[in-house]
Each structure stands twice: as structure tokens, then as C-alpha cells.
Design an enzyme around this catalytic site. Structure first.
Site, PDB file in Angstrom:
ATOM      1  N   HIS A 247      16.864 -17.266 -23.841  1.00  0.00           N
ATOM      2  CA  HIS A 247      17.508 -17.105 -22.532  1.00  0.00           C
ATOM      3  C   HIS A 247      17.358 -18.375 -21.713  1.00  0.00           C
ATOM      4  O   HIS A 247      16.410 -19.132 -21.890  1.00  0.00           O
ATOM      5  CB  HIS A 247      16.906 -15.926 -21.765  1.00  0.00           C
TER       6      HIS A 247
ATOM      7  N   HIS B 149      17.062 -19.891 -17.751  1.00  0.00           N
ATOM      8  CA  HIS B 149      16.752 -19.536 -16.361  1.00  0.00           C
ATOM      9  C   HIS B 149      17.611 -20.411 -15.448  1.00  0.00           C
ATOM     10  O   HIS B 149      17.663 -21.635 -15.648  1.00  0.00           O
ATOM     11  CB  HIS B 149      15.293 -19.869 -16.030  1.00  0.00           C
TER      12      HIS B 149
HETATM   13  P1  5GP Z   1      10.192 -16.666 -20.329  1.00  0.00           P
HETATM   14  O1  5GP Z   1       8.796 -16.945 -19.869  1.00  0.00           O
HETATM   15  O2  5GP Z   1      10.220 -15.881 -21.625  1.00  0.00           O
HETATM   16  O3  5GP Z   1      11.053 -17.891 -20.362  1.00  0.00           O
HETATM   17  O4  5GP Z   1      10.823 -15.765 -19.198  1.00  0.00           O
HETATM   18  C1  5GP Z   1      10.962 -14.370 -19.278  1.00  0.00           C
HETATM   19  C2  5GP Z   1      11.411 -13.884 -17.929  1.00  0.00           C
HETATM   20  O5  5GP Z   1      11.871 -12.550 -18.071  1.00  0.00           O
HETATM   21  C3  5GP Z   1      10.279 -13.860 -16.878  1.00  0.00           C
HETATM   22  O6  5GP Z   1      10.612 -14.730 -15.793  1.00  0.00           O
HETATM   23  C4  5GP Z   1      10.203 -12.385 -16.466  1.00  0.00           C
HETATM   24  O7  5GP Z   1      10.022 -12.224 -15.087  1.00  0.00           O
HETATM   25  C5  5GP Z   1      11.556 -11.826 -16.922  1.00  0.00           C
HETATM   26  N1  5GP Z   1      11.506 -10.432 -17.318  1.00  0.00           N
HETATM   27  C6  5GP Z   1      10.613  -9.845 -18.153  1.00  0.00           C
HETATM   28  N2  5GP Z   1      10.871  -8.543 -18.296  1.00  0.00           N
HETATM   29  C7  5GP Z   1      11.981  -8.303 -17.555  1.00  0.00           C
HETATM   30  C8  5GP Z   1      12.742  -7.103 -17.302  1.00  0.00           C
HETATM   31  O8  5GP Z   1      12.468  -6.016 -17.794  1.00  0.00           O
HETATM   32  N3  5GP Z   1      13.816  -7.227 -16.485  1.00  0.00           N
HETATM   33  C9  5GP Z   1      14.164  -8.424 -15.897  1.00  0.00           C
HETATM   34  N4  5GP Z   1      15.232  -8.412 -15.115  1.00  0.00           N
HETATM   35  N5  5GP Z   1      13.469  -9.545 -16.112  1.00  0.00           N
HETATM   36  C10 5GP Z   1      12.385  -9.484 -16.929  1.00  0.00           C
END
Ligand code: 5GP
Ligand code: ZN
Length: 136
Positions: free
Chosen positions: A99, A101
């Protein structure tokens, strides 16, 4: 992927505050935003990191990120944003479903995405250059 939270959002098993969706990509608000309006751009199919995402999906993903960044700028933001992708545990990836951001930035926000800088030793830069080039 049964345990993947983004797959569950893609299949409608759990809700998300979606701002955009088509047959390949979805964009929704991060539940724990770095700044309010922080969006996640997610392929509907499960791929773990950037390296697994096929080029066709990747181009749809980045185009969606651009669309969402523009909408964020016109709504909650001012044109400044960070586009971030964490790939792998050591890079801070918590959800193992690739994903992007899109994080709107503001003049006095407390968000720190800057890193400290290292230096190369003599010839080291050349060594890294050669090592990387061999695989390209
Ligand atoms: P990563 O650290 O993997 O790049 O980011 C994962 C992101 O997913 C985090 O910023 C976290 O807040 C978001 N996230 C995790 N679980 C959920 C969820 O159930 N719903 C939403 N909308 N965001 C989520
Ligand atoms: Zn998934």
C-alpha cells in the site's frame, strides 16, 4: 489471504472510510493517521510488497495516489504531502499487503519523516554503485 486486514476491507468483511474505489484499487482513510486526512492506496489483490505488484497494478496504484493527493490538497490540505511506501518489516511495514500512504503536510505539524545521514568511506560509493548496477 484470510488474516489480512486489507483483504478483509477489499472483500467488504470489515468497513473502511473509502474515498475512492474501482475494480483494481481502493483508497481509504488510515485509521491511525499521521495527519488527519492520511489516506492509504491499496490494490484489491493481495501482494506483499512493491516487488510483487505487477506493473499494470502498480501504474493504477500510483495514478490513484496522484488523484487522491490532488483531492486531499483541494479539501483538507494545501498542496504539500508525503507519498510513502514501507516495504518489509525492517522498513516499518505493519500490514503485509502492499500500500501507499498519502499524508497531507502542514506548516506546523509535528510529523518527522526525515532521517539522519551517513557518509561513505573512500571508494565505498563506487562499490555500492557497481553492486547495484550488476542487478539492473
Ligand atoms: P504500514 O506500517 O504497514 O506501512 O502501514 C499500515 C497502516 O495501516 C497503518 O498506518 C495503520 O494505521 C493502518 N491500518 C491498520 N489497520 C487498519 C484498519 O483496519 N483500517 C484502516 N483504515 N487502517 C488500518
Ligand atoms: Zn491482503
Amino acid at each position: 489471504m484470510e488474516d489480512c486486514v486489507f483483504c478483509k476491507i477489499a472483500s467488504g468483511k470489515i468497513p473502511a472510510a473509502k474515498v475512492y474505489e474501482d475494480s483494481n484499487v481502493m483508497a481509504f482513510l488510515d485509521i491511525m493517521p499521521a495527519n488527519k486526512g492520511h489516506c492509504l492506496i491499496v490494490p484489491k489483490k493481495h501482494y506483499e510488497t512493491l516487488l510483487e505488484v505487477p506493473d499494470e497494478d502498480l501504474s493504477l496504484l500510483i495514478k490513484t495516489a496522484k488523484k487522491v493527493a490532488k483531492a486531499l490538497s483541494l479539501s483538507v490540505g494545501n498542496g504539500a504531502f508525503n507519498l510513502v511506501m514501507n516495504n518489509g518489516k525492517e522498513a516499518g511495514q505493519l500490514v503485509s499487503h502492499a500500500h501507499l500512504h498519502v499524508i497531507p503536510r502542514f506548516k506546523s505539524d509535528r510529523l518527522r519523516l526525515k532521517w539522519s545521514h551517513q557518509k561513505y568511506m573512500e571508494n565505498e560509493m563506487k562499490e555500492f554503485q557497481e553492486k547495484i548496477k550488476k542487478f539492473l
